[in-house]
Design a protein around this motif. Sequence first.
Motif, mmCIF file in Angstrom:
data_model
loop_
_atom_site.group_PDB
_atom_site.id
_atom_site.type_symbol
_atom_site.label_atom_id
_atom_site.label_comp_id
_atom_site.label_asym_id
_atom_site.label_seq_id
_atom_site.Cartn_x
_atom_site.Cartn_y
_atom_site.Cartn_z
ATOM 1 N N THR A 29 5.798 12.270 2.421
ATOM 2 C CA THR A 29 6.486 10.992 2.570
ATOM 3 C C THR A 29 8.002 11.150 2.581
ATOM 4 O O THR A 29 8.712 10.193 2.843
ATOM 5 N N GLY A 30 8.512 12.329 2.257
ATOM 6 C CA GLY A 30 9.956 12.551 2.223
ATOM 7 C C GLY A 30 10.597 12.082 0.930
ATOM 8 O O GLY A 30 11.808 12.134 0.781
ATOM 9 N N ASN A 31 9.782 11.623 -0.015
ATOM 10 C CA ASN A 31 10.306 11.170 -1.298
ATOM 11 C C ASN A 31 10.523 12.353 -2.227
ATOM 12 O O ASN A 31 9.758 13.298 -2.229
ATOM 13 N N GLU A 32 11.580 12.267 -3.025
ATOM 14 C CA GLU A 32 11.853 13.272 -4.037
ATOM 15 C C GLU A 32 11.962 12.563 -5.377
ATOM 16 O O GLU A 32 12.333 11.394 -5.444
ATOM 17 N N TRP A 33 11.671 13.286 -6.456
ATOM 18 C CA TRP A 33 11.856 12.706 -7.771
ATOM 19 C C TRP A 33 13.348 12.634 -8.050
ATOM 20 O O TRP A 33 14.065 13.620 -7.889
ATOM 21 N N GLN A 34 13.793 11.450 -8.434
ATOM 22 C CA GLN A 34 15.196 11.237 -8.760
ATOM 23 C C GLN A 34 15.283 10.605 -10.144
ATOM 24 O O GLN A 34 14.483 9.741 -10.498
ATOM 25 N N ALA A 113 11.862 8.616 -4.515
ATOM 26 C CA ALA A 113 12.606 7.837 -3.526
ATOM 27 C C ALA A 113 13.254 8.788 -2.532
ATOM 28 O O ALA A 113 13.425 9.976 -2.799
ATOM 29 N N LYS A 114 13.634 8.223 -1.372
ATOM 30 C CA LYS A 114 14.275 9.008 -0.324
ATOM 31 C C LYS A 114 15.779 9.119 -0.519
ATOM 32 O O LYS A 114 16.404 10.026 -0.003
#
Length: 144
Positions: A29-34, A113-114
């Motif tokens: 999905t292109g999301n990373e943990w932030q 989130a992206k």
Amino acid sequence: MATNHGSPVVESESHPEPTPQDESHSAATGNEWQSVTFSVPWVVRGADTGQDAINIAVSEVGKRISAASDRTRNRNIEVQSLGCNDCNSRTEALLLVSKTALVGLFVTLDVQAKSAEEAERRARREIGPHLEDTPLTSVDVSRE
């Protein structure tokens, strides 16, 4: 400020959560943990001491944000500290008057989130309803 052998005692409560989605899903999905950190003012009534107020604030906020959805992880609460430029000392962000206290807390949680902006929006949406009528001021967003 409470001390323990000359060093400040920092009340903190951490709520580590298992990752709700596997790594392949977040990569797809292109999301990373932030990691998103909010400054949160918390009012405590009926506190006899500053340490009591801190313990109550951390406990109350911890209970509320633990109800956030499983789309977050690693929820952490710390007492803010204030520094004095003149004397190079630090003290806890706490004001206690007539058994009513205002405690400054940092609430940090991880969301997927992206972008930093999307991470802040998601984090605010996740914990905001559990901290009703409490301002959430974003102070940091960083990648995990």
